[in-house]
Motif scaffolding. Structure first.
Motif, PDB file in Angstrom:
ATOM      1  N   PRO A  27       0.746  -0.918  -0.161  1.00 33.24           N
ATOM      2  CA  PRO A  27      -0.152   0.115  -0.092  1.00 33.24           C
ATOM      3  C   PRO A  27       0.736   1.265  -0.033  1.00 33.24           C
ATOM      4  N   GLY A  28       0.971   2.253  -0.984  1.00 31.32           N
ATOM      5  CA  GLY A  28       1.476   2.929  -1.666  1.00 31.32           C
ATOM      6  C   GLY A  28       2.221   3.638  -1.998  1.00 31.32           C
ATOM      7  N   TYR A  31       3.216   5.965  -4.555  1.00 33.54           N
ATOM      8  CA  TYR A  31       3.333   7.017  -4.813  1.00 33.54           C
ATOM      9  C   TYR A  31       4.234   7.715  -4.520  1.00 33.54           C
ATOM     10  N   TRP A 304       2.305   7.994   3.783  1.00 31.78           N
ATOM     11  CA  TRP A 304       0.864   7.804   3.033  1.00 31.78           C
ATOM     12  C   TRP A 304      -0.307   7.356   3.021  1.00 31.78           C
ATOM     13  N   ALA A 305       0.177   6.162   2.688  1.00 32.45           N
ATOM     14  CA  ALA A 305      -1.024   5.270   2.656  1.00 32.45           C
ATOM     15  C   ALA A 305      -1.970   4.344   4.371  1.00 32.45           C
ATOM     16  N   ARG A 306      -0.619   5.411   5.383  1.00 29.46           N
ATOM     17  CA  ARG A 306      -1.322   4.835   6.719  1.00 29.46           C
ATOM     18  C   ARG A 306      -2.709   5.640   6.685  1.00 29.46           C
ATOM     19  N   GLU A 308      -4.374   7.735   5.228  1.00 30.28           N
ATOM     20  CA  GLU A 308      -5.113   7.581   4.052  1.00 30.28           C
ATOM     21  C   GLU A 308      -5.952   6.088   4.519  1.00 30.28           C
ATOM     22  N   GLY A 309      -5.466   5.643   4.897  1.00 32.65           N
ATOM     23  CA  GLY A 309      -6.407   4.295   5.684  1.00 32.65           C
ATOM     24  C   GLY A 309      -6.551   3.046   5.101  1.00 32.65           C
ATOM     25  N   LYS A 310      -5.242   3.315   4.272  1.00 36.03           N
ATOM     26  CA  LYS A 310      -4.935   2.377   3.148  1.00 36.03           C
ATOM     27  C   LYS A 310      -3.711   1.086   3.853  1.00 36.03           C
ATOM     28  N   ALA A 311      -3.541   1.756   4.716  1.00 31.00           N
ATOM     29  CA  ALA A 311      -2.699   0.213   5.432  1.00 31.00           C
ATOM     30  C   ALA A 311      -2.238   0.551   7.236  1.00 31.00           C
TER      31      ALA A 311
END
Length: 311
Positions: A27-28, A31, A304-306, A308-311
């Motif tokens: 995730p991410g 990015y 960034w993923a953390r 944005e709630g993606k990780a």
């Protein structure tokens, strides 16, 4: 090829095969910050909690001019960029070792004075608004503490220091500003910083350093040690993983760069393995020799993923 050479070749093949089988996507991973110099600002300081950051760090940060060029430098140089250049590239943890003369050093070799580091850090801070820096300063093994060093640091960094406080980990960057530096002072003989001090004690920045030139051993040790840490959401200290291997005295290859490059490329593979082993929520400070854009982007992407709630 001797036995040692065969072992090293097998270890590198093992990691390459692992990369082929599992890939390097997480995730991410796709990015890339538009501005690495201001990447924390680009993620929105009001959304970035300190304990969600994956901090790109440099190992032995102040060694770009150490020793004599082409003679002793290859034995001790772990970074080719200046402190300021590392920060502009996106580095947010600096590992600085000093001797009794306030010189930056790596083992017996010394380089510029600590004032060069301080000036580069202050220059970077003056040019940015929301970038938080972890400054880890320790007395190098085999040396004595520089006299009155804590007073020196406070005199030059006072306005920027984030004081030692457990509550910091759950705050956003916006809540911490305008303070900008978490400074660890790790003396060998002097008293360690007290709670509430402008400086942080060594217990707030932990690691499990493995001294080896074998990339698989280091890679697996890093994963194992990381798995034993609590998630960053409940942790009240920083934990550092170093994506490095180290020349050994009984080996023919004593230069830092060719040895550490055995594992240097594994940054994205390591993060991917953290997800596959369900320990990605433990990764916090990720450090390397000879930092580059891709290493920074991997850390920023996961941050960034953390957020944005993606990780």
């Amino acid at each position: 090829m001797g036995a040692d050479g065969s072992k090293l070749a097998n270890e590198e093949n093992t990691l390459r095969e692992l990369e082929k089988s599992c890939g390097c996507n997480f995730p991410g991973s796709d990015y890339h910050p538009a501005d690495r110099k201001n990447w924390i600002s680009g993620l929105n300081p009001e959304k970035v909690h300190l304990n969600k950051i994956v901090w790109p760090g440099t190992h032995n940060s102040g060694t770009n001019e150490i020793g004599v060029f082409l003679i002793s430098r290859p034995f001790a140089e772990c970074q080719s960029l200046s402190i300021y250049e590392q920060l502009v590239l996106g580095t947010r943890l600096l590992d600085i070792r000093v001797n009794e003369n306030r010189e930056v050093c790596h083992g017996i070799l010394a380089t510029y004075g600590i004032d060069v580091v301080i000036n580069d850090v202050k220059r970077f801070i003056s040019e940015t608004q929301s970038e938080i820096i972890i400054l880890e300063i320790r007395t190098e093994f085999g040396h004595n503490d520089p006299p009155e060093f804590e007073k020196y640091l406070e005199q030059h960094l006072r306005d920027h220091l984030i004081h030692q406080d457990d509550r910091v980990f759950h705050k956003t960057v916006a809540e911490i500003l305008p303070k900008r530096i978490i400074c660890f002072w790790k003396p060998r003989n002097s008293d360690t910083p007290n709670p509430g001090s402008p400086f942080w004690s060594s217990g707030y920045l932990k690691d499990d350093w493995i001294d080896t030139n074998l990339p698989v051993r280091k890679f697996e040790s890093n994963l194992n040690c990381l798995s034993q840490q609590p998630p960053v959401s409940s942790r009240r200290y920083f934990y550092k993983v170093e994506n490095t291997v180290t020349p050994q005295g009984d080996q023919l290859d004593l230069y830092v760069k060719p040895v550490t490059h055995r594992i240097h490329w594994c940054r994205r593979l390591f993060i991917t393995q953290c997800f596959l082993k369900n320990i990605a929520d433990r990764l916090q400070v990720f450090s390397t020799d000879f930092i580059d854009e891709d290493f920074v982007d991997a850390c920023v992407g996961l941050t960034w993923a953390r957020i944005e709630g993606k990780a």
